[in-house]
Write an enzyme that holds these catalytic residues in place. Structure first.
Site, PDB file in Angstrom:
ATOM      1  N   LYS A  84      32.091  27.992  18.232  1.00  0.00           N
ATOM      2  CA  LYS A  84      33.384  27.482  18.863  1.00  0.00           C
ATOM      3  C   LYS A  84      34.280  28.512  19.486  1.00  0.00           C
ATOM      4  O   LYS A  84      35.401  28.211  20.245  1.00  0.00           O
ATOM      5  CB  LYS A  84      34.048  26.502  18.060  1.00  0.00           C
ATOM      6  CG  LYS A  84      34.498  27.195  16.670  1.00  0.00           C
ATOM      7  CD  LYS A  84      35.191  26.399  15.887  1.00  0.00           C
ATOM      8  CE  LYS A  84      36.008  27.172  14.418  1.00  0.00           C
ATOM      9  NZ  LYS A  84      36.902  26.155  13.822  1.00  0.00           N
ATOM     10  N   ASP A  85      34.071  29.759  19.090  1.00  0.00           N
ATOM     11  CA  ASP A  85      34.860  30.926  19.501  1.00  0.00           C
ATOM     12  C   ASP A  85      34.397  31.354  21.043  1.00  0.00           C
ATOM     13  O   ASP A  85      35.018  32.360  21.424  1.00  0.00           O
ATOM     14  CB  ASP A  85      34.783  32.076  18.525  1.00  0.00           C
ATOM     15  CG  ASP A  85      35.412  31.811  17.243  1.00  0.00           C
ATOM     16  OD1 ASP A  85      36.353  31.122  17.230  1.00  0.00           O
ATOM     17  OD2 ASP A  85      35.008  32.234  16.147  1.00  0.00           O
ATOM     18  N   ARG A 132      44.225  21.594  18.885  1.00  0.00           N
ATOM     19  CA  ARG A 132      43.560  20.167  18.904  1.00  0.00           C
ATOM     20  C   ARG A 132      43.392  19.691  17.449  1.00  0.00           C
ATOM     21  O   ARG A 132      43.694  18.225  17.389  1.00  0.00           O
ATOM     22  CB  ARG A 132      41.846  20.723  18.763  1.00  0.00           C
ATOM     23  CG  ARG A 132      41.015  19.779  18.511  1.00  0.00           C
ATOM     24  CD  ARG A 132      39.329  20.141  18.496  1.00  0.00           C
ATOM     25  NE  ARG A 132      39.421  21.291  17.347  1.00  0.00           N
ATOM     26  CZ  ARG A 132      39.050  20.527  15.849  1.00  0.00           C
ATOM     27  NH1 ARG A 132      39.327  19.356  15.461  1.00  0.00           N
ATOM     28  NH2 ARG A 132      39.233  21.609  14.720  1.00  0.00           N
ATOM     29  N   ARG A 133      43.662  20.334  16.558  1.00  0.00           N
ATOM     30  CA  ARG A 133      43.977  19.522  15.191  1.00  0.00           C
ATOM     31  C   ARG A 133      45.235  18.974  15.031  1.00  0.00           C
ATOM     32  O   ARG A 133      45.642  17.760  14.499  1.00  0.00           O
ATOM     33  CB  ARG A 133      43.657  20.543  13.910  1.00  0.00           C
ATOM     34  CG  ARG A 133      42.147  20.820  13.866  1.00  0.00           C
ATOM     35  CD  ARG A 133      42.061  22.085  12.554  1.00  0.00           C
ATOM     36  NE  ARG A 133      40.745  22.278  12.398  1.00  0.00           N
ATOM     37  CZ  ARG A 133      40.059  23.399  12.015  1.00  0.00           C
ATOM     38  NH1 ARG A 133      41.014  24.414  11.896  1.00  0.00           N
ATOM     39  NH2 ARG A 133      38.663  23.606  11.858  1.00  0.00           N
ATOM     40  N   ARG A 154      47.781  31.199  10.673  1.00  0.00           N
ATOM     41  CA  ARG A 154      46.499  32.092  10.853  1.00  0.00           C
ATOM     42  C   ARG A 154      46.031  32.570   9.470  1.00  0.00           C
ATOM     43  O   ARG A 154      46.681  32.490   8.675  1.00  0.00           O
ATOM     44  CB  ARG A 154      47.168  33.414  11.830  1.00  0.00           C
ATOM     45  CG  ARG A 154      47.649  33.102  13.040  1.00  0.00           C
ATOM     46  CD  ARG A 154      45.936  33.000  14.092  1.00  0.00           C
ATOM     47  NE  ARG A 154      45.069  33.948  13.757  1.00  0.00           N
ATOM     48  CZ  ARG A 154      44.819  35.030  14.473  1.00  0.00           C
ATOM     49  NH1 ARG A 154      45.712  35.596  15.321  1.00  0.00           N
ATOM     50  NH2 ARG A 154      43.813  35.666  14.197  1.00  0.00           N
ATOM     51  N   ARG A 160      44.665  30.833   4.000  1.00  0.00           N
ATOM     52  CA  ARG A 160      45.078  29.646   4.282  1.00  0.00           C
ATOM     53  C   ARG A 160      45.327  28.721   3.024  1.00  0.00           C
ATOM     54  O   ARG A 160      46.239  27.900   2.924  1.00  0.00           O
ATOM     55  CB  ARG A 160      44.222  28.893   5.307  1.00  0.00           C
ATOM     56  CG  ARG A 160      43.994  29.738   6.678  1.00  0.00           C
ATOM     57  CD  ARG A 160      43.221  29.136   7.742  1.00  0.00           C
ATOM     58  NE  ARG A 160      43.261  30.063   8.857  1.00  0.00           N
ATOM     59  CZ  ARG A 160      42.964  29.474  10.053  1.00  0.00           C
ATOM     60  NH1 ARG A 160      42.779  28.267  10.487  1.00  0.00           N
ATOM     61  NH2 ARG A 160      42.793  30.427  10.940  1.00  0.00           N
ATOM     62  N   CYS A 247      39.202  27.954  24.391  1.00  0.00           N
ATOM     63  CA  CYS A 247      39.331  27.687  22.949  1.00  0.00           C
ATOM     64  C   CYS A 247      40.421  27.010  22.347  1.00  0.00           C
ATOM     65  O   CYS A 247      40.482  26.373  21.411  1.00  0.00           O
ATOM     66  CB  CYS A 247      38.738  28.785  22.271  1.00  0.00           C
ATOM     67  SG  CYS A 247      37.393  29.707  23.058  1.00  0.00           S
TER      68      CYS A 247
END
Length: 322
Positions: A84-85, A132-133, A154, A160, A247
């Site tokens: 996905k990166d 997106r989230r 981040r 996190r 992305c």
């Protein structure tokens, strides 16, 4: 005896615990296939050192450029990326030689007090660095008749989850695949159904990349390739590219393989794009035969992107990173 058998293969990897774990699994598999030692070469990327949010630095390529530069300079023989990166455009000098079987593509919630997403209180603060989230989580909350506050964060998995442990946030959302790969999936309090939150294109999949000129290594790495994973993520990334989104754009996509009994005979591709507040989403799907070639997978993604654009998807993406 082949003199190259004693010579270690150098695998380029990011330094994070997750990247090292992913690369370690690939290294073990490549050792078994080639009979050669494999050493990990740790490389720091711009995305690792920048403290800006991904939406600000563009997202596209910030975690992969340094790895690709090391490949092109001959400092490493191959590299492992989180798919996905990867930018959707592929450099001619490099080839993705393998996409191993995909991990769980879903997003996972780590919340205080063991709460699921549906149990979060009205006004809960939920951390994520992903537009997106944010779009889909806000929309999901709206369907439940409540409001959440998405907070841009981040950092690695420890950082996190630390926001929740320290009481700064009620919950954070992470990729389930990442938690699984570092043995921390038990910390997830909810796995978000893809019916409510579609993952990033390629989420849960890895890309093993090397020089396009290294035919021997390409042939060896090809043994790690999973055709179903490749077909699915190629369709997802084609959708992303056709929407001309990077992305960091609020685009979710997932290709499911649909089985009729034992035989896998169809692929369903779902895509979503939305405003960050979740007020407006364009979500569509298309189903067709499982792509038998790269071109067929690309066509499936483009077809759905065209339908989404016709429904107004372009106007929902705001700042687009090309």
């Amino acid at each position: 005896m082949n003199p190259r058998l004693d010579q270690p293969l150098r695998l380029g990897t990011r330094r994070s615990k997750l990247a090292m774990s992913q690369s370690g699994h690939v290294a073990d598999a490549v050792r078994a296939i080639t009979g050669r030692p494999v050493e990990l070469v740790e490389i720091t990327t711009y995305g690792d050192v920048s403290r800006e949010h991904l939406a600000q630095i563009g997202g596209t390529g910030v975690f992969v450029t340094a790895l690709r530069d090391a490949l092109l300079r001959g400092e490493v023989d191959f590299a492992v990326h989180s798919l996905k990166d990867l930018p959707t455009s592929q450099p001619e000098e490099l080839v993705i030689a393998a996409m191993p079987p995909r991990e769980d593509p879903r997003d996972a919630l780590v919340a205080r007090d063991g709460l699921t997403f549906e149990q979060l209180p009205d006004g809960a603060r939920v951390g994520t660095g992903s537009p997106r989230r944010m779009a889909q989580l806000n929309h999901y909350a709206r369907t439940l008749g409540k409001r959440i506050e998405t907070v841009a964060i981040r950092g690695n998995v420890d950082t996190r989850i630390g926001f929740v442990r320290d009481g700064e946030l009620d919950a954070v959302v992470l990729a389930a695949a990442g938690l699984n790969r570092i043995g921390r999936s038990a910390e997830a309090t909810d796995f978000l159904s893809v019916d409510n939150v579609l993952p990033a294109p390629g989420q849960g999949a890895l890309a093993v990349e090397c020089l396009a000129s290294d035919a021997e290594l390409i042939a060896a790495l090809a043994e790690l390739d999973d055709p179903h994973t490749r077909a699915a993520v190629t369709a997802e990334r084609s959708l992303l590219a056709a929407l001309e989104a990077g992305c960091s754009a609020p685009v979710g996509a997932l290709a499911d393989l649909l089985a009729d009994g034992q035989a896998v005979n169809e692929m369903r591709l779902r895509g979503v794009v939305g405003t960050l507040d979740g007020a407006t989403l364009v979500q569509l799907s298309t189903t067709g035969p499982v792509p038998q070639s790269y071109d067929e997978a690309i066509a499936l993604g483009r077809e759905l992107a065209d339908e989404m654009l016709a429904k107004g998807a372009a106007g929902l993406m705001g700042e687009r990173s090309l």
